[in-house]
Motif scaffolding. Structure first.
Motif, mmCIF file in Angstrom:
data_model
loop_
_atom_site.group_PDB
_atom_site.id
_atom_site.type_symbol
_atom_site.label_atom_id
_atom_site.label_comp_id
_atom_site.label_asym_id
_atom_site.label_seq_id
_atom_site.Cartn_x
_atom_site.Cartn_y
_atom_site.Cartn_z
ATOM 1 N N CYS A 180 0.747 -1.166 0.091
ATOM 2 C CA CYS A 180 0.089 0.153 0.086
ATOM 3 C C CYS A 180 1.023 1.086 -0.108
ATOM 4 N N GLU A 181 0.490 2.191 -0.630
ATOM 5 C CA GLU A 181 1.454 3.431 -0.949
ATOM 6 C C GLU A 181 0.946 4.466 0.251
ATOM 7 N N HIS A 182 -0.251 4.174 0.942
ATOM 8 C CA HIS A 182 -0.637 4.951 2.100
ATOM 9 C C HIS A 182 -0.553 4.231 3.454
ATOM 10 N N VAL A 183 0.499 3.245 3.358
ATOM 11 C CA VAL A 183 0.660 2.449 4.636
ATOM 12 C C VAL A 183 1.028 3.548 5.881
ATOM 13 N N ARG A 184 0.568 3.037 6.879
ATOM 14 C CA ARG A 184 1.100 3.818 8.350
ATOM 15 C C ARG A 184 1.576 2.583 9.342
ATOM 16 N N ASP A 185 2.214 3.077 10.191
ATOM 17 C CA ASP A 185 2.747 1.987 11.242
ATOM 18 C C ASP A 185 1.696 1.262 11.745
ATOM 19 N N ASP A 186 0.676 1.884 12.105
ATOM 20 C CA ASP A 186 -0.574 1.108 12.642
ATOM 21 C C ASP A 186 -1.449 -0.017 11.843
ATOM 22 N N CYS A 187 -0.957 0.252 10.543
ATOM 23 C CA CYS A 187 -1.683 -0.726 9.579
ATOM 24 C C CYS A 187 -1.184 -2.012 9.751
ATOM 25 N N ALA A 188 0.147 -2.272 10.072
ATOM 26 C CA ALA A 188 0.618 -3.603 10.495
ATOM 27 C C ALA A 188 0.530 -4.285 11.501
ATOM 28 N N GLU A 189 -0.329 -3.530 12.830
ATOM 29 C CA GLU A 189 -0.464 -3.991 13.968
ATOM 30 C C GLU A 189 -1.989 -4.580 14.143
ATOM 31 N N GLU A 190 -2.961 -4.252 13.577
ATOM 32 C CA GLU A 190 -4.271 -4.881 13.706
ATOM 33 C C GLU A 190 -4.988 -4.803 12.487
ATOM 34 N N ARG A 191 -5.676 -5.860 12.214
ATOM 35 C CA ARG A 191 -6.653 -5.927 11.279
ATOM 36 C C ARG A 191 -7.786 -5.232 11.288
ATOM 37 N N PRO A 192 -8.033 -4.228 10.255
ATOM 38 C CA PRO A 192 -9.155 -3.529 10.192
ATOM 39 C C PRO A 192 -10.606 -4.173 9.732
ATOM 40 N N ALA A 193 -11.635 -3.498 10.405
ATOM 41 C CA ALA A 193 -12.981 -4.072 10.143
ATOM 42 C C ALA A 193 -13.621 -3.493 8.794
ATOM 43 N N LEU A 194 -14.427 -4.003 8.183
ATOM 44 C CA LEU A 194 -15.156 -3.670 7.008
ATOM 45 C C LEU A 194 -16.288 -2.718 7.763
ATOM 46 N N VAL A 195 -15.954 -1.370 7.085
ATOM 47 C CA VAL A 195 -16.742 -0.374 7.717
ATOM 48 C C VAL A 195 -17.390 0.505 6.852
ATOM 49 N N GLU A 196 -18.796 0.792 7.066
ATOM 50 C CA GLU A 196 -19.542 1.675 6.145
ATOM 51 C C GLU A 196 -19.138 3.069 6.191
ATOM 52 N N VAL A 197 -18.948 3.524 5.164
ATOM 53 C CA VAL A 197 -18.526 4.824 4.885
ATOM 54 C C VAL A 197 -19.623 5.808 4.347
ATOM 55 N N SER A 198 -20.559 5.303 3.578
ATOM 56 C CA SER A 198 -21.751 5.926 3.047
ATOM 57 C C SER A 198 -22.647 4.894 2.726
ATOM 58 N N THR A 199 -24.041 5.137 2.644
ATOM 59 C CA THR A 199 -24.661 4.132 2.057
ATOM 60 C C THR A 199 -24.527 3.245 1.102
ATOM 61 N N GLY A 200 -24.485 1.763 1.251
ATOM 62 C CA GLY A 200 -24.045 1.022 0.019
ATOM 63 C C GLY A 200 -22.421 1.093 -0.054
ATOM 64 N N HIS A 201 -21.658 1.646 0.659
ATOM 65 C CA HIS A 201 -20.266 1.672 0.211
ATOM 66 C C HIS A 201 -19.545 1.259 1.734
ATOM 67 N N SER A 202 -18.719 0.214 1.805
ATOM 68 C CA SER A 202 -18.010 -0.195 2.993
ATOM 69 C C SER A 202 -16.476 -0.297 2.348
ATOM 70 N N VAL A 203 -15.684 0.090 3.551
ATOM 71 C CA VAL A 203 -14.258 -0.107 3.273
ATOM 72 C C VAL A 203 -13.467 -0.852 4.368
ATOM 73 N N ARG A 204 -12.745 -1.791 4.132
ATOM 74 C CA ARG A 204 -11.709 -2.375 5.096
ATOM 75 C C ARG A 204 -10.231 -1.754 5.268
ATOM 76 N N CYS A 205 -10.114 -0.627 5.645
ATOM 77 C CA CYS A 205 -8.996 0.086 5.941
ATOM 78 C C CYS A 205 -8.796 1.086 6.904
ATOM 79 N N TRP A 206 -7.850 1.321 7.746
ATOM 80 C CA TRP A 206 -7.416 2.364 8.868
ATOM 81 C C TRP A 206 -7.327 3.577 8.145
ATOM 82 N N HIS A 207 -7.040 3.593 7.263
ATOM 83 C CA HIS A 207 -6.963 4.959 6.450
ATOM 84 C C HIS A 207 -7.583 5.340 4.859
ATOM 85 N N PRO A 208 -8.931 5.001 4.937
ATOM 86 C CA PRO A 208 -9.447 5.120 3.713
ATOM 87 C C PRO A 208 -9.121 6.443 2.948
#
Length: 363
Positions: free
Chosen positions: A312-340
């Motif tokens: 990932c080009e946007h990787v941060r230190d915390d990205c390697a520490e814990e797995r992100p959940a699939l999070v709804e960011v808007s209606t019908g749109h979900s993302v599994r990312c600490w830093h969408p």
């Protein structure tokens, strides 16, 4: 009933509902996770594209839904409903009967899907006869006879665009072009009047012009017959142009789900954006495609944090520490990312996310 007294039409029952599907394969004394926590649904006449690189878990996921995995090697958990029926509540024989009456599968290579020693028309009729051997008892539908199966098979060949179907009914697979063979495979998939068709890379073995014709055919059948479609593909351009909803998979998980329309502008997952940049003229006209550096994760050694972090080009230190959940960011749109990220490539801050979901993103 609505507030003004009008009657609200009942929502259509999804033809496919998958909840928390997990697939593991036995390797000696260990279990390797190939698909984890996959969930989606498809309504009648609607289309879903499942997109990702090879090894993302796309094909193994649909085989698990259809019960095509050997239980001696694979462990499958989660809930699968077809036409509103939970498959886990049925005994094995009835479960198989329901699956074959509701769902069909179109494989990637039509040459390997067809029996080379058998004429193509009888192969369609054979599928129809096999399906009619399990009639719908509630509807009281009789089994189809051989003469009727032949007549319907010719009609199906005509419906899928086979010219002179009465003559080509007696052709062998090797006597037909790749595009015609795939049309025969689609006719076989339609033989039992399914409510949903799963297509596993249905055009990857065909030339570009034929690919478009086959996708046009699938779109037309979906609309005319109210058939739901689930198309597995690595081609994000195909998914963006033809599907209504896109599910992006990486490392066996759904990492983004969103409407297909405008996906190049609305995607928020770095992996989805990397896929877009890897496709010529999708979202970035005039810019050459840019391959994704690195390799997908090995299921034998899954990373502790985000599976995409090493690439990932946007990787941060915390990205390697814990797995992100699939999070709804808007209606019908979900993302599994600490830093969408936003479409500009800038990180989305917690202030831009729905308040109720902020703790899941920012921890």
């Amino acid at each position: 009933m609505t507030e003004n007294g009008t009657v609200r039409a009942p929502a259509a029952v999804p033809v496919v509902e998958v909840e928390d599907l997990t697939v593991r394969v036995r390797r000696g004394s260990t279990l390797l996770t190939l698909v984890e926590g996959l969930s989606y649904q498809v309504a009648p006449a609607r289309s879903l594209a499942i997109v990702g690189e090879s090894g993302a878990g796309k094909s193994i996921g649909i085989r698990a839904v259809l019960g095509l995995l050997d239980p001696r090697r694979f462990e499958v958990t989660g809930t699968v409903r077809l036409a509103g029926v939970d498959l886990a509540t049925l005994p094995k024989a009835k479960r198989r009967g329901l699956v074959t009456s509701v769902a069909s599968l179109v494989f990637q290579d039509p040459t390997r899907s067809l029996n080379p020693t058998m004429r193509v028309g009888p192969q369609i009729a054979e599928a129809m006869l096999a399906g009619s051997g399990r009639p719908d008892e509630a509807a009281g539908e009789p089994a189809v006879g051989r003469a009727e199966a032949r007549r319907r098979s010719v009609e199906l060949m005509r419906d899928v665009g086979i010219a002179a179907p009465e003559e080509r009914y007696f052709a062998y697979p090797h006597e037909l072009s790749g595009g015609m063979r795939q049309r025969i495979v689609i006719a076989i998939a339609l033989a039992c009047q399914p409510k949903v068709i799963f297509c596993d890379e249905p055009t990857s073995s065909l030339d570009v012009t034929t690919q478009a014709a086959i996708i046009d055919l699938l779109d037309g059948l979906r609309e005319s017959r109210s058939i739901g479609t689930v198309v597995v593909t690595h081609d994000l351009a195909l998914a963006a142009s033809r599907a209504e909803q896109v599910l992006v998979m990486y490392g066996g998980q759904a990492v983004e789900t969103l409407p297909a329309k405008g996906i190049a502008r609305t995607s928020r997952m770095p992996y989805t954006q990397a896929l877009i940049r890897a496709v010529p003229d999708v979202g970035t006209p005039g810019r050459p495609p840019r391959p994704i550096e690195g390799l997908p994760p090995d299921p034998r050694t899954p990373p502790p944090g985000c599976a995409f972090a090493p690439r990932c080009e946007h990787v941060r230190d915390d990205c390697a520490e814990e797995r992100p959940a699939l999070v709804e960011v808007s209606t019908g749109h979900s993302v599994r990312c600490w830093h969408p990220v936003a479409v500009t490539g800038q990180e989305t801050t917690a202030a831009n996310l729905p308040a109720a979901r902020q703790p899941e993103v920012t921890r």
